[in-house]
Scaffold this motif. Structure first.
Motif: not given
Length: 206
Positions: A1-9
């Motif tokens: 989940m943190p990786d997904f949010l980082y990539h979205m950012q």
């Protein structure tokens, strides 16, 4: 989940300032879509039969709170304005049908407009990105590849995002319009059926 949010950012930042209004359009669009989906689902899934609606009109009985379907919706709209004059009540029933049908159209035009606006905003991002690229070429030539890539990234990401919002939005707009049209036919048919319960000489006949 943190990786997904980082990539979205990172993805949103690569699209530049134009991404903010595009994401705002997406948020409003899907809030309205979910609102209409839940509203139409309730009218379809918790409907009462036309015969039951007729008995309620005949007895001047309001539908139970658990009955939230299209026929119950129409009966409530009619009973809230009923005059007990059979002739006048027929006109009131026609107005109730129009009122209920109009409520089905709520937000549908906005959903269609927002779905069409999203790719145009993506096109705006394309123009902004290309202008940034040309400014870099004018100042530094083709030697500053990182600055050129930034402008191209803005152009591509905003175009992609606009299309990603628009395509499912247009599909949902068509789907909602089709479901709404079916419900309108059903409500109009029920309105015609209920008129027999407003005529004194035939009142009580099912």
């Amino acid at each position: 989940m943190p990786d997904f949010l980082y990539h979205m950012q990172v993805y949103i930042r690569s699209g530049g300032i134009v991404m903010l209004p595009i994401l705002g359009v997406s948020f409003i669009l899907w809030v309205l879509i979910f609102n209409r989906v839940l509203f139409l689902r309730r009218l379809y899934s918790k409907n009462i039969s036309r015969a039951a609606a007729g008995q309620m009109v005949q007895k001047n009985q309001w539908p139970a709170a658990r009955d939230q379907g299209a026929n119950a919706f129409l009966v409530r709209a009619f009973l809230s304005r009923r005059s007990q004059d059979p002739v006048l009540d027929q006109n009131i029933l026609d107005e109730a049908v129009i009122h209920v049908n109009a409520s089905l159209d709520r937000y549908l035009s906005i959903i269609g407009v927002l779905s069409s606006v999203a790719p145009l905003m993506g096109l705006l991002g394309t123009v902004v990105g290309m202008m940034q690229t040309f400014e870099v070429i004018t100042l530094f030539g083709t030697g500053n590849s990182r600055a050129m890539a930034s402008g191209i990234s803005v152009a591509l990401v905003t175009t992609q995002t606009g299309l990603m919002i628009s395509i499912p939005g247009l599909y949902m707009s068509g789907w909602l319009n089709q479901r709404t049209m079916n419900l309108k036919h059903r409500i109009s048919s029920t309105g015609i059926y209920l008129k027999r319960f407003l005529q004194p000489e035939t009142r009580g006949r099912s």
